[in-house]
Design a protein around this motif. Structure first.
Motif, PDB file in Angstrom:
ATOM      1  N   ILE A 128      31.357  34.080  33.353  1.00  0.00           N
ATOM      2  CA  ILE A 128      31.095  33.828  34.778  1.00  0.00           C
ATOM      3  C   ILE A 128      31.995  32.702  35.300  1.00  0.00           C
ATOM      4  CG2 ILE A 128      29.354  32.982  36.397  1.00  0.00           C
ATOM      5  CD1 ILE A 128      27.255  34.460  34.789  1.00  0.00           C
ATOM      6  N   LEU A 129      32.123  31.624  34.516  1.00  0.00           N
ATOM      7  CA  LEU A 129      32.978  30.513  34.939  1.00  0.00           C
ATOM      8  C   LEU A 129      34.444  30.917  34.998  1.00  0.00           C
ATOM      9  CD1 LEU A 129      31.403  27.558  32.900  1.00  0.00           C
ATOM     10  CD2 LEU A 129      31.207  27.951  35.345  1.00  0.00           C
ATOM     11  N   SER A 130      34.918  31.619  33.973  1.00  0.00           N
ATOM     12  CA  SER A 130      36.345  31.953  33.904  1.00  0.00           C
ATOM     13  C   SER A 130      36.737  33.012  34.922  1.00  0.00           C
ATOM     14  CB  SER A 130      36.701  32.426  32.496  1.00  0.00           C
ATOM     15  OG  SER A 130      35.943  33.571  32.143  1.00  0.00           O
ATOM     16  N   SER A 131      35.878  33.998  35.162  1.00  0.00           N
ATOM     17  CA  SER A 131      36.210  35.025  36.146  1.00  0.00           C
ATOM     18  C   SER A 131      36.198  34.477  37.566  1.00  0.00           C
ATOM     19  CB  SER A 131      35.241  36.204  36.027  1.00  0.00           C
ATOM     20  OG  SER A 131      33.905  35.782  36.251  1.00  0.00           O
ATOM     21  N   ALA A 132      35.465  33.376  37.788  1.00  0.00           N
ATOM     22  CA  ALA A 132      35.474  32.732  39.106  1.00  0.00           C
ATOM     23  C   ALA A 132      36.594  31.717  39.255  1.00  0.00           C
ATOM     24  CB  ALA A 132      34.126  32.038  39.356  1.00  0.00           C
ATOM     25  N   LEU A 133      37.303  31.398  38.152  1.00  0.00           N
ATOM     26  CA  LEU A 133      38.357  30.383  38.215  1.00  0.00           C
ATOM     27  C   LEU A 133      39.501  30.756  39.154  1.00  0.00           C
ATOM     28  CD1 LEU A 133      39.474  27.679  37.098  1.00  0.00           C
ATOM     29  CD2 LEU A 133      40.581  29.027  35.295  1.00  0.00           C
ATOM     30  N   PRO A 134      40.036  31.995  39.146  1.00  0.00           N
ATOM     31  CA  PRO A 134      41.105  32.316  40.115  1.00  0.00           C
ATOM     32  C   PRO A 134      40.670  32.140  41.565  1.00  0.00           C
ATOM     33  CG  PRO A 134      41.023  33.978  38.384  1.00  0.00           C
ATOM     34  CD  PRO A 134      39.812  33.126  38.208  1.00  0.00           C
ATOM     35  N   VAL A 135      39.458  32.599  41.896  1.00  0.00           N
ATOM     36  CA  VAL A 135      38.952  32.449  43.256  1.00  0.00           C
ATOM     37  C   VAL A 135      38.743  30.966  43.576  1.00  0.00           C
ATOM     38  CG1 VAL A 135      37.141  33.160  44.860  1.00  0.00           C
ATOM     39  CG2 VAL A 135      37.821  34.677  43.006  1.00  0.00           C
ATOM     40  N   PHE A 136      38.217  30.219  42.629  1.00  0.00           N
ATOM     41  CA  PHE A 136      37.982  28.787  42.807  1.00  0.00           C
ATOM     42  C   PHE A 136      39.294  28.044  43.052  1.00  0.00           C
ATOM     43  CE2 PHE A 136      37.810  24.655  40.566  1.00  0.00           C
ATOM     44  CZ  PHE A 136      36.900  24.003  41.362  1.00  0.00           C
ATOM     45  N   SER A 137      40.315  28.321  42.228  1.00  0.00           N
ATOM     46  CA  SER A 137      41.592  27.619  42.358  1.00  0.00           C
ATOM     47  C   SER A 137      42.274  27.939  43.676  1.00  0.00           C
ATOM     48  CB  SER A 137      42.507  27.985  41.180  1.00  0.00           C
ATOM     49  OG  SER A 137      41.894  27.679  39.944  1.00  0.00           O
ATOM     50  N   GLY A 146      44.323  42.627  43.400  1.00  0.00           N
ATOM     51  CA  GLY A 146      43.336  43.646  43.071  1.00  0.00           C
ATOM     52  C   GLY A 146      42.001  43.419  43.747  1.00  0.00           C
ATOM     53  N   ASP A 147      40.942  43.692  42.985  1.00  0.00           N
ATOM     54  CA  ASP A 147      39.584  43.573  43.529  1.00  0.00           C
ATOM     55  C   ASP A 147      39.118  42.129  43.642  1.00  0.00           C
ATOM     56  OD1 ASP A 147      39.078  46.312  43.881  1.00  0.00           O
ATOM     57  OD2 ASP A 147      38.735  46.555  41.741  1.00  0.00           O
ATOM     58  N   PHE A 148      39.864  41.183  43.083  1.00  0.00           N
ATOM     59  CA  PHE A 148      39.487  39.774  43.229  1.00  0.00           C
ATOM     60  C   PHE A 148      39.584  39.333  44.689  1.00  0.00           C
ATOM     61  CE2 PHE A 148      40.220  39.723  38.688  1.00  0.00           C
ATOM     62  CZ  PHE A 148      39.298  38.805  38.238  1.00  0.00           C
ATOM     63  N   GLY A 149      40.438  39.979  45.472  1.00  0.00           N
ATOM     64  CA  GLY A 149      40.583  39.613  46.875  1.00  0.00           C
ATOM     65  C   GLY A 149      39.672  40.379  47.812  1.00  0.00           C
TER      66      GLY A 149
END
Length: 492
Positions: A398-407, A419-422
Motif C-alpha cells: 500500500i505504501l509503495s504503490s502510493a509512492l509515485p502518486v505521493f511524489s 497508465g492507470d496511476f493517473g
C-alpha cells in the motif's frame, strides 16, 4: 509495400519479445531478493513441522507473500527507473545499445505494476490469509485442496462484500455511474476500488513520512558512532566493565551477600543492558578519529539537507499550484522519453529527485514501524509468523504503490503518472492537492524543528554530565547559563 509491412510487424514483434524478457528478468531478480528477505524473518518452526499439510500451506502462502513484496519493491523503483531512463536517453540519444530503453517499456512496467498491485491486494493476500487459517469444510477429506476450496469460498464472499460496499459508495458519490452493469467491473469498479486504496496509502504516507523524517536522525544515530564532548571513554568503559562483572557474580550466586537474595530475572535484564552498553563503548573506542568525529556529523548534515530540500520543494510546489495549472498531478499516455529533462537543473536535478524519492520511501517505512499503531507488525529475524508477514507485505505494498502518486502530488518530480496511476478520481481536485501539500510541509517542518532542538539540548546535557544528577532534569529546568558554567568547570 508488402515487404515494408512484414518488416514493421517483425520489428513490433521483436520489440514486444524484448520488453517481455526485460520485465521477466527484472521481476525474477526482485523475486529472489524478496524471498531472501522473507526467509530471513520467517519463523522456521512453522515450515519444519510433523504435519506435512501445514508445511505445504505455509510454503504456498510464503510464495504469495514473496510475489507481493517483489511487486512492492518494483513499485518503489518505478519513478527512479523512469527518471533515470529519460536522463540516459538524453545523454546518449543516438546510441544503438540504448534503443531498448524506450517509452513503450516504461509504460509497460507501470501497467504491470498496477495490474499486479490490484491482483495482490484484492486476491492473493486475502487468499493467503484464508489459506493458512482454513482447515477444510466439515465432512470433507483433509488435505491441501480442502483448504483451497474453503479459502476460495471465503475469498468470493469477501469480494461480494467489498464490491457491494464499493457500489454503495459510488452510488452516493456518482449516482449515474453506479447504474452501470456488472460487465463494467474490470473497467470501473476495480480501478475505483484501487483508487480508494491508493488514497488511503497516500494519507498513510502523509502521517508516516513526517514522523519518519524526524525518526531518521535517531535511527541513523544508533547505527553510527557518536562523538561525545568532554567524555573520557576509558573511564566510562572501566566503570561499565566493573558493573557487568558485579552483575555476573550476582547472577551466579543469586545474592549480594550471605543473607540478601535477589530477583534473578531483574538482574539478568540489567546485566543484558550493561553488556550492550559495554559493547557499544568498545566499538566507540575502536572507531577511528575520522569515523568518530566526522562520520556522524556528515550523516546528520546529509539527513538535514535532504529533509530541508523536501520541505522547500513542497513549498515551491504550493506556490506553483496557486499560479500554474500545470503543477497539478495528472496522467499521460506517452512519457516522451529522451526529449527534455524532468528537472530544471538537468541530470543533477534528476539524480537529486531519485535520491529524495528513495529517502522519502525509507522515511515512510521507518515512520510506519515507529508508530504505536503498527509497532506490533515490526518483523523480527527468524521470529515472524506468517500472519505478521502477510500484514507486512500488504502494508508495504500500500505504501509503495502510493509512492509515485505521493511524489508527484507534493512536487518532488515533474514526471507525470503513467497508465492507470493517473486515472485516480481525486487527483484533479485542486483543494485536496493544495491542502495535502500544506499539511505535509507543516507536519514535516514541525517534526524537524522539534527533533533538532531536542537532540541538541539532549546532547548538551549528556556532554556536560547533567544527566547524572539525582533528580529528573527537565528541558526548561536547564538554562543555557547552567550548561555553559558546567562546561567551563569541566574544561578548567
Amino acid at each position: 509495400m508488402e515487404s515494408d509491412e512484414v518488416t514493421l510487424r517483425e520489428q513490433l514483434f521483436h520489440n514486444r519479445v524484448r520488453e517481455t524478457i526485460i520485465c521477466v528478468l527484472l521481476f525474477t531478480s526482485l523475486y529472489m531478493v524478496s524471498y531472501l528477505i522473507l526467509t530471513h524473518f520467517k519463523k522456521t518452526a512453522e515450515f519444519i513441522t510433523d504435519d506435512a499439510e501445514d508445511a505445504a500451506a505455509n510454503k504456498i502462502a510464503l510464495w504469495l507473500c514473496t510475489f507481493t513484496l517483489s511487486v512492492a519493491v518494483c513499485a518503489v523503483l518505478l519513478l527512479p527507473i523512469s527518471i533515470l531512463s529519460n536522463e540516459v536517453l538524453l545523454a546518449f540519444p543516438h546510441s544503438y545499445y540504448m534503443q531498448w530503453l524506450n517509452g513503450s517499456l516504461i509504460r509497460g512496467l507501470w501497467n504491470l505494476v498496477f495490474l499486479f498491485s490490484n491482483l495482490s491486494l484484492i486476491f492473493l493476500m486475502p487468499f493467503a490469509y484464508f489459506f493458512i487459517e482454513s482447515e477444510g469444510f466439515a465432512g470433507s477429506r483433509k488435505g491441501v485442496m480442502a483448504r483451497v476450496y474453503e479459502a476460495v469460498v471465503l475469498l468470493l464472499l469477501l469480494a461480494l462484500l467489498v464490491m457491494g460496499i464499493v457500489w454503495v459508495a459510488s452510488a452516493l458519490l456518482h449516482d449515474n455511474i453506479a447504474r452501470k452493469s456488472l460487465y463494467d467491473m474490470w473497467e470501473y469498479y476495480l480501478p475505483y476500488l484501487y483508487s480508494g486504496i491508493s488514497l488511503c496509502g497516500v494519507l498513510l504516507l502523509l502521517l508516516c513520512t513526517p514522523f519518519g523524517l524526524s525518526r531518521m536522525f535517531s535511527v541513523t544515530g544508533s547505527l553510527l558512532v557518536k562523538p561525545r564532548l568532554l567524555e573520557d571513554i576509558e573511564d566510562t568503559l572501566n566503570c561499565t566493565t566493573f558493573e557487568e562483572a558485579t552483575l555476573s557474580r550476582q547472577i551466579k550466586y543469586g545474592r549480594t551477600s550471605c543473607w540478601v537474595k535477589l530477583d534473578i530475572e531483574t538482574v539478568k535484564r540489567e546485566y543484558q543492558a550493561v553488556q550492550n552498553k559495554r559493547i557499544a563503548l568498545e566499538m566507540r573506542r575502536k572507531a577511528s578519529a575520522w569515523q568518530r568525529n566526522l562520520g556522524f556529523p556528515l550523516a546528520m548534515l546529509a539527513l538535514l539537507a535532504m529533509t530541508v530540500m523536501c520541505v522547500l520543494m513542497v513549498c515551491f510546489n504550493v506556490l506553483e499550484l496557486l499560479f500554474d495549472e500545470g503543477a497539478m498531478p495528472r496522467g499521460m499516455d506517452d512519457p516522451h522519453l529522451g526529449m527534455a529533462s524532468f528537472s530544471m537543473f538537468g541530470s543533477l536535478g534528476a539524480a537529486v529527485q531519485v535520491v529524495l524519492i528513495l529517502y522519502l520511501m525509507v522515511s515512510s517505512v521507518v515512520g510506519f514501524y515507529s508508530s504505536p499503531l503498527f509497532t506490533s507488525l515490526l518483523p523480527r529475524a527468524q521470529d515472524t509468523n506468517l500472519t505478521q508477514i502477510i500484514g507486512n507485505c500488504v502494508s508495504l505494498l500500500i505504501l509503495s504503490s502510493a509512492l509515485p502518486v505521493f511524489s508527484r502530488t507534493i512536487g518532488i518530480t515533474r514526471f507525470d503518472l503513467l497508465g492507470d496511476f493517473g486515472r485516480y478520481n481525486w487527483l484533479g481536485n485542486f483543494y485536496i492537492v493544495f491542502l495535502y501539500n500544506m499539511m505535509f510541509a507543516g507536519l514535516t517542518s514541525a517534526s524537524l524543528i522539534k527533533t533538532v532542538t531536542w537532540a541538541v539540548q539532549r546532547e548538551l546535557i549528556r556532554a556536560f554530565g547533567l544527566h547524572k544528577l539525582p533528580l529528573t532534569v527537565s528541558r526548561s529546568a536547564v538554562p543555557f547559563r547552567l550548561l555553559l558554567a558546567s562546561g567551563l568547570s569541566k574544561i578548567q
